[in-house]
Design a protein around this motif. Structure first.
Motif, PDB file in Angstrom:
ATOM      1  N   ALA A 105      15.442  -8.998  -2.445  1.00 43.46           N
ATOM      2  CA  ALA A 105      14.397  -9.623  -1.878  1.00 43.46           C
ATOM      3  C   ALA A 105      14.727  -9.645  -0.420  1.00 43.46           C
ATOM      4  O   ALA A 105      15.953  -9.906   0.205  1.00 43.46           O
ATOM      5  N   VAL A 106      13.904  -9.502   0.517  1.00 45.54           N
ATOM      6  CA  VAL A 106      13.829  -9.348   1.904  1.00 45.54           C
ATOM      7  C   VAL A 106      13.286 -10.700   2.449  1.00 45.54           C
ATOM      8  O   VAL A 106      13.181 -10.825   3.782  1.00 45.54           O
ATOM      9  N   ALA A 107      12.285 -11.428   1.855  1.00 51.48           N
ATOM     10  CA  ALA A 107      11.724 -12.587   2.258  1.00 51.48           C
ATOM     11  C   ALA A 107      11.284 -13.471   1.438  1.00 51.48           C
ATOM     12  O   ALA A 107      10.905 -13.152   0.110  1.00 51.48           O
ATOM     13  N   HIS A 108      11.418 -14.766   1.818  1.00 52.70           N
ATOM     14  CA  HIS A 108      10.811 -16.037   0.995  1.00 52.70           C
ATOM     15  C   HIS A 108       9.938 -16.857   1.866  1.00 52.70           C
ATOM     16  O   HIS A 108      10.199 -17.314   2.727  1.00 52.70           O
ATOM     17  N   LEU A 116       0.725  -1.310   0.014  1.00 54.27           N
ATOM     18  CA  LEU A 116      -0.089   0.059  -0.025  1.00 54.27           C
ATOM     19  C   LEU A 116       0.904   1.288  -0.024  1.00 54.27           C
ATOM     20  O   LEU A 116       0.326   2.056  -0.599  1.00 54.27           O
ATOM     21  N   ASP A 117       2.002   1.460   0.671  1.00 51.54           N
ATOM     22  CA  ASP A 117       2.906   2.317   0.583  1.00 51.54           C
ATOM     23  C   ASP A 117       3.915   2.445  -0.593  1.00 51.54           C
ATOM     24  O   ASP A 117       4.912   3.177  -0.397  1.00 51.54           O
ATOM     25  N   GLY A 118       3.857   1.337  -1.173  1.00 49.28           N
ATOM     26  CA  GLY A 118       4.649   1.379  -2.555  1.00 49.28           C
ATOM     27  C   GLY A 118       6.195   0.898  -2.146  1.00 49.28           C
ATOM     28  O   GLY A 118       7.059   0.820  -2.869  1.00 49.28           O
ATOM     29  N   LYS A 119       6.455   0.380  -0.770  1.00 51.54           N
ATOM     30  CA  LYS A 119       7.773   0.080  -0.485  1.00 51.54           C
ATOM     31  C   LYS A 119       8.246  -1.073  -1.017  1.00 51.54           C
ATOM     32  O   LYS A 119       9.338  -1.546  -1.116  1.00 51.54           O
ATOM     33  N   PHE A 120       7.252  -2.203  -0.942  1.00 49.49           N
ATOM     34  CA  PHE A 120       7.480  -3.554  -1.230  1.00 49.49           C
ATOM     35  C   PHE A 120       6.740  -4.131  -2.371  1.00 49.49           C
ATOM     36  O   PHE A 120       5.727  -3.573  -2.841  1.00 49.49           O
ATOM     37  N   LEU A 121       7.168  -5.142  -3.233  1.00 53.91           N
ATOM     38  CA  LEU A 121       6.468  -5.834  -4.163  1.00 53.91           C
ATOM     39  C   LEU A 121       6.399  -7.359  -3.564  1.00 53.91           C
ATOM     40  O   LEU A 121       7.518  -7.837  -3.275  1.00 53.91           O
ATOM     41  N   VAL A 122       5.519  -7.923  -3.778  1.00 49.86           N
ATOM     42  CA  VAL A 122       5.219  -9.153  -3.631  1.00 49.86           C
ATOM     43  C   VAL A 122       5.137 -10.064  -4.865  1.00 49.86           C
ATOM     44  O   VAL A 122       4.364  -9.500  -5.936  1.00 49.86           O
ATOM     45  N   SER A 123       5.951 -11.304  -5.366  1.00 52.63           N
ATOM     46  CA  SER A 123       5.649 -12.093  -6.408  1.00 52.63           C
ATOM     47  C   SER A 123       5.684 -13.450  -6.174  1.00 52.63           C
ATOM     48  O   SER A 123       6.207 -13.948  -4.910  1.00 52.63           O
ATOM     49  N   LEU A 137       5.849  -7.071   8.879  1.00 57.80           N
ATOM     50  CA  LEU A 137       7.208  -6.694   9.602  1.00 57.80           C
ATOM     51  C   LEU A 137       8.023  -7.842   9.838  1.00 57.80           C
ATOM     52  O   LEU A 137       9.036  -7.755   9.435  1.00 57.80           O
ATOM     53  N   SER A 138       7.260  -9.102  10.464  1.00 60.29           N
ATOM     54  CA  SER A 138       8.416  -9.783  10.530  1.00 60.29           C
ATOM     55  C   SER A 138       8.355 -10.943   9.322  1.00 60.29           C
ATOM     56  O   SER A 138       9.229 -11.979   9.371  1.00 60.29           O
ATOM     57  N   TRP A 139       7.285 -10.861   8.531  1.00 59.05           N
ATOM     58  CA  TRP A 139       7.047 -11.939   7.201  1.00 59.05           C
ATOM     59  C   TRP A 139       6.861 -13.179   7.763  1.00 59.05           C
ATOM     60  O   TRP A 139       7.175 -14.311   7.185  1.00 59.05           O
ATOM     61  N   LYS A 140       6.220 -13.569   8.996  1.00 59.84           N
ATOM     62  CA  LYS A 140       5.760 -14.653   9.352  1.00 59.84           C
ATOM     63  C   LYS A 140       4.433 -14.889   9.262  1.00 59.84           C
ATOM     64  O   LYS A 140       3.473 -14.214   9.321  1.00 59.84           O
ATOM     65  N   ARG A 141       4.030 -16.275   8.997  1.00 60.82           N
ATOM     66  CA  ARG A 141       2.896 -16.780   8.733  1.00 60.82           C
ATOM     67  C   ARG A 141       1.854 -16.608   9.930  1.00 60.82           C
ATOM     68  O   ARG A 141       2.162 -17.170  10.978  1.00 60.82           O
ATOM     69  N   LEU A 142       0.790 -15.831   9.871  1.00 61.94           N
ATOM     70  CA  LEU A 142      -0.202 -15.665  10.856  1.00 61.94           C
ATOM     71  C   LEU A 142      -1.169 -16.747  11.010  1.00 61.94           C
ATOM     72  O   LEU A 142      -1.651 -17.028  11.979  1.00 61.94           O
ATOM     73  N   GLY A 143      -1.505 -17.202  10.041  1.00 57.13           N
ATOM     74  CA  GLY A 143      -2.525 -18.185   9.949  1.00 57.13           C
ATOM     75  C   GLY A 143      -3.339 -18.606   8.499  1.00 57.13           C
ATOM     76  O   GLY A 143      -2.998 -17.669   7.494  1.00 57.13           O
TER      77      GLY A 143
END
Length: 414
Positions: A254-257, A230-237, A299-305
């Motif tokens: 890449a900051v998260a897998h 929403l803030d344009g700082k990240f892209l998910v693919s 923030l943590s890129w952890k799975r919530l559910g």
């Protein structure tokens, strides 16, 4: 009427070709952009006139003072919405045309126009994906050989119902002959464009300069979907296999897998707002015959559910701008609308006879546009949840009252 014949509601229309992509037309933004462009054009003419002989200077100034004549007032028809659709039969001699069309939806009568407002043939190339610029500049369409840019056009005194498209002179040198892009998207401000290729090539450009921000030739085997935060700082693919990846657009890394659980197959990805207005990432996944939505902390890129929502394979997914509604389309042609708590709000069984290929909420979340491989497009209005809840409460109260009256009569009280 023949028994068992499917009745087609006014909100649904067929267009004679399989529809692969759909988008709402930002008519209010187009108006602003068109007026600005016209003013700039007139200013250029004025400057040119001033550079001519002094006797033509006054004439040039008068020409520049006529800007109000070209103003557009589509807001006078607030109950009318425009949608852009693209698709076709592809190459060969199938007889099924390839085209881009614009149709009108009337909120008052809940109906799509019988005939498109505008139709443009695209020869032997079928438009598979589209991204409408949020600022009203035009539409980027993805074709088998590359992308093309189309601009809005008002052929007759800029009336909203005469809105058209025209091929732009703007050359997308990096995208013209770069193969099929299976995912294209602008960020919310329209300052960045992301493309994901069938060959796995992922890129993010500054718009409209097309200066490269991110360039990953092997982001995935095939890029299936992408979305800006929403803030344009990240892209998910994400692709057909492997993890979902999150890219930092400031550092271009890449900051998260985000890994899949055993048996999961990721489908679509969208950033959204949670109930506390924080950002959240949503990914659809198939696990056996169960379709579910998986949520991730941004923030943590952890799975919530995760939440199981449907038994059919998910073929389309969209999230409303305010994050309060989600929409799912299935290969069986069904549409499901859920609230932010992932509770089902509306189900439209057999909204289409074929695979739902595209879903998109209107900017104000009043309506959901869906399209299908069966050549149909449909607009589903979002009913008020408060009204629905109140109606259900009244029904329950009436039932309880009827039961009380029945027992009181049995006991002779009445």
């Amino acid at each position: 009427m023949a028994r068992g014949r499917r009745e087609i509601p006014p909100c649904s229309k067929t267009y004679g070709f399989p529809i692969y992509c759909a988008a709402w037309v930002p008519i209010d933004r187009i108006s602003v952009a068109a007026v600005a462009a016209e003013a700039e054009e007139k200013e250029d003419k004025d400057e040119a006139a001033e550079e001519e002989a002094e006797e033509k200077e006054d004439e040039g100034k008068q020409e520049g003072g006529e800007g109000s004549e070209g103003e557009i007032s589509p807001s006078s028809q607030k109950d009318r919405l425009l949608v852009a659709l693209g698709g076709g039969g592809g190459e060969g001699r199938s007889g099924v045309p390839n085209a881009l069309v614009i149709s009108e939806f009337d909120l008052a009568s809940r109906s799509l126009s019988d005939q498109p407002v505008f139709r443009m043939g695209t020869d032997a190339e079928v438009p598979y994906r589209m991204a409408v610029h949020p600022g009203g500049d035009g539409i980027l369409c993805s074709f088998p050989k590359g992308c093309r840019w189309f601009e809005w056009d008002f052929p007759e005194r800029k009336e909203s119902h005469k809105l058209a498209l025209k091929s732009s002179e703007k050359k997308l040198s990096q995208l013209v002959e770069d193969g099929l892009q299976l995912a294209v998207a602008f960020n919310a401000e329209g300052s960045m464009l992301a493309t994901g290729g069938e060959d796995g090539h992922l890129r993010v450009f500054k718009w409209p300069s097309l200066e490269i921000i991110l360039d990953q030739t092997d982001a995935h085997v095939t890029v299936k979907d992408l979305h800006f935060s929403l803030d344009g700082k990240f892209l998910v693919s994400l692709g057909n296999s492997g993890p979902c990846r999150v890219w930092d657009l400031i550092s271009s890394t890449a900051v998260a897998h985000l890994p899949r659980e055993d048996g999961e197959v990721f489908g679509f990805c969208r950033f959204s707002q949670s109930t506390d207005n924080s950002q959240i990432l949503l990914i659809t996944a198939m696990h056996g015959d169960q379709g579910k939505i998986v949520s991730w902390n941004t923030l943590s890129w952890k799975r919530l559910g995760s939440k199981k929502v449907v038994r059919d394979p998910i073929s389309a997914f969209h999230v409303a701008t305010d994050g309060k509604l989600f929409a799912i389309g299935t290969v069986e042609g069904n549409i499901m609308i859920l609230n932010s708590d992932m509770q089902v709000q509306t189900i439209v069984k057999k909204a289409h006879l074929g695979i739902v290929t595209a879903l998109t909420f209107s900017q104000d979340s009043r309506a959901l546009m869906s399209a299908s491989f069966d050549s149909s497009a449909r607009v589903t209005l979002i009913e008020s949840r408060k009204s629905s809840g109140l109606s259900m409460l009244l029904v329950v109260l009436v039932i309880i009252l009827a039961i009380l009256v029945y027992f009181m009569k049995l006991k002779g009280v009445l």
